[in-house]
Design a protein around this motif. Structure first.
Motif, short mmCIF file in Angstrom:
data_model
loop_
_atom_site.label_atom_id
_atom_site.label_comp_id
_atom_site.label_asym_id
_atom_site.label_seq_id
_atom_site.Cartn_x
_atom_site.Cartn_y
_atom_site.Cartn_z
N ALA A 70 0.83 -1.21 0.00
CA ALA A 70 0.00 0.00 0.00
C ALA A 70 0.87 1.26 0.00
O ALA A 70 0.59 2.23 -0.72
N LEU A 71 1.94 1.26 0.80
CA LEU A 71 2.83 2.42 0.85
C LEU A 71 3.54 2.63 -0.48
O LEU A 71 3.73 3.78 -0.92
N TRP A 72 3.95 1.54 -1.11
CA TRP A 72 4.60 1.65 -2.41
C TRP A 72 3.65 2.28 -3.43
O TRP A 72 4.01 3.20 -4.17
N ARG A 73 2.40 1.80 -3.46
CA ARG A 73 1.43 2.35 -4.41
C ARG A 73 1.13 3.81 -4.07
O ARG A 73 0.90 4.62 -4.98
N LEU A 74 1.15 4.16 -2.78
CA LEU A 74 0.96 5.55 -2.40
C LEU A 74 2.08 6.42 -2.93
O LEU A 74 1.85 7.53 -3.44
N LYS A 117 -1.30 7.14 -15.12
CA LYS A 117 -0.54 6.13 -14.38
C LYS A 117 -0.70 6.30 -12.87
O LYS A 117 -0.70 5.31 -12.12
N ARG A 118 -0.87 7.52 -12.40
CA ARG A 118 -0.91 7.76 -10.96
C ARG A 118 -2.26 7.45 -10.34
O ARG A 118 -2.33 7.00 -9.19
N LEU A 119 -3.35 7.65 -11.08
CA LEU A 119 -4.67 7.35 -10.53
C LEU A 119 -4.86 5.86 -10.25
O LEU A 119 -5.37 5.49 -9.18
N PRO A 120 -4.48 4.95 -11.17
CA PRO A 120 -4.56 3.52 -10.84
C PRO A 120 -3.71 3.15 -9.63
O PRO A 120 -4.09 2.29 -8.85
N ALA A 179 -3.18 5.05 -7.08
CA ALA A 179 -3.94 5.49 -5.91
C ALA A 179 -5.03 4.47 -5.58
O ALA A 179 -5.27 4.15 -4.40
N ALA A 180 -5.70 3.95 -6.61
CA ALA A 180 -6.74 2.94 -6.39
C ALA A 180 -6.15 1.67 -5.78
O ALA A 180 -6.73 1.08 -4.86
N ARG A 181 -4.99 1.27 -6.27
CA ARG A 181 -4.32 0.08 -5.72
C ARG A 181 -3.90 0.32 -4.29
O ARG A 181 -3.92 -0.60 -3.46
N CYS A 182 -3.49 1.55 -3.98
CA CYS A 182 -3.11 1.88 -2.60
C CYS A 182 -4.28 1.66 -1.66
O CYS A 182 -4.13 1.05 -0.59
N VAL A 183 -5.46 2.16 -2.05
CA VAL A 183 -6.65 1.99 -1.22
C VAL A 183 -6.99 0.51 -1.05
O VAL A 183 -7.29 0.04 0.05
N PHE A 184 -6.91 -0.25 -2.16
CA PHE A 184 -7.24 -1.67 -2.10
C PHE A 184 -6.30 -2.42 -1.17
O PHE A 184 -6.74 -3.18 -0.30
N TYR A 185 -5.00 -2.21 -1.34
CA TYR A 185 -4.04 -2.96 -0.52
C TYR A 185 -4.04 -2.48 0.93
O TYR A 185 -3.72 -3.26 1.83
N ALA A 186 -4.41 -1.23 1.17
CA ALA A 186 -4.54 -0.76 2.55
C ALA A 186 -5.68 -1.53 3.23
O ALA A 186 -5.55 -1.95 4.39
#
Length: 277
Positions: free
Chosen positions: A87-91, A108-111, A113-120
């Motif tokens: 999550a931190l990496w995706r952030l 590239k950055r919006l996906p 951010a979505a992955r960050c939320v999912f993995y968090a």
């Protein structure tokens, strides 16, 4: 004056290097943790295919399986920490850009951010499970409950259908990208020998294709739930996998998809070793 500028520049380079090292460590820990989950889910699905599975083939079943192993509690905490690292990496990618061409663009950055939320969310559920709070329940029940709540909204039926269609498209994209081996663009190919490249291609193509099929099937069930206005038709990961055994190919199709998920777990381990971060 020049000495001060050089000092500030040196400190800036050192800070960026340190941040880069932290992001790289978080990414590799996260990819390893993701690999563990896919590996366990694949093994559980294989057991179901061969009639010996008594646990659900989803994240909850994988965590329960892990907790029964020696040092299970330690492994669960390590897994949760690894997913938090993901999550931190995706952030960091969402904030500072993604590695590669056009990495700083919103596309590239919006996906990321979505992955960050999912993995968090996934990391939280795993850590809650490790702490004894239950954390990760049945994916099938969660899917039905969420679908039912959304359908109660004024345009809920359309939202479920749109979300299902988006998941189907995502599954197709994942499968096509695996077959085209686009993951190679993110690998340190110069540091890999022939065997390493063969391992990555076998696991990347086979695992990515199986993952795409599962995504597309789950999305199709969501679309069907919306069309029939029947939340119970939505399926989580476990029910989606079991549905493959209900086809004319029987448990063999489930076994093939399950083996593909195992391959994707190994592929994630390979990415943890050779991916450019």
């Amino acid at each position: 004056m020049n000495a001060r500028v050089l000092a500030r520049t040196g400190r800036g380079h050192a800070r960026r290097a340190a941040n880069g090292s932290v992001a790289e460590g978080a990414a590799r820990a996260g990819l390893t943790a993701r690999g563990v989950i896919y590996l366990l889910v694949g093994i559980l699905a294989l057991r179901i295919a061969f009639g010996s599975g008594d646990r659900q083939a989803d994240r909850g079943g994988a965590l329960a399986e892990l907790s029964d192993r020696p040092f299970g509690a330690v492994l669960l905490w390590a897994l949760g920490a690894g997913l938090a690292g993901m999550a931190l990496w995706r952030l960091s990618e969402a904030l500072f850009g993604v590695t590669g061409k056009d990495g700083r663009t919103a596309r590239k950055r919006l996906p990321a951010a979505a992955r960050c939320v999912f993995y968090a969310f996934v990391a939280y559920s795993v850590l809650a499970f490790a702490a004894g709070a239950g954390g990760s329940g049945s994916s099938d029940r969660q899917s039905r409950d969420v679908t039912a709540r959304v359908m109660e909204m004024p345009v809920g039926r359309w939202l479920v259908g749109a979300a299902g269609a988006a998941i189907v498209v995502a599954g197709v994209v994942i499968g096509v990208q695996a077959l085209r081996r686009t993951y190679r663009k993110k690998l340190k190919l110069a540091g890999m020998d022939h065997r390493a490249r063969l391992l990555v291609d076998v696991t990347g193509v086979g695992g990515g294709t199986a993952r795409g099929i599962v995504f597309a099937a789950a999305g199709a069930f969501a679309v069907r739930a919306a069309v029939d206005y029947a939340p119970d038709r939505a399926k989580g990961l476990d029910d989606t996998l079991r549905s493959f055994a209900d086809t004319s190919l029987g448990p063999w199709l489930l076994a093939c998809v399950a083996a593909g998920l195992v391959l994707f777990g190994v592929f994630s381990f390979a990415l943890a070793r050779w991916r450019r971060v």
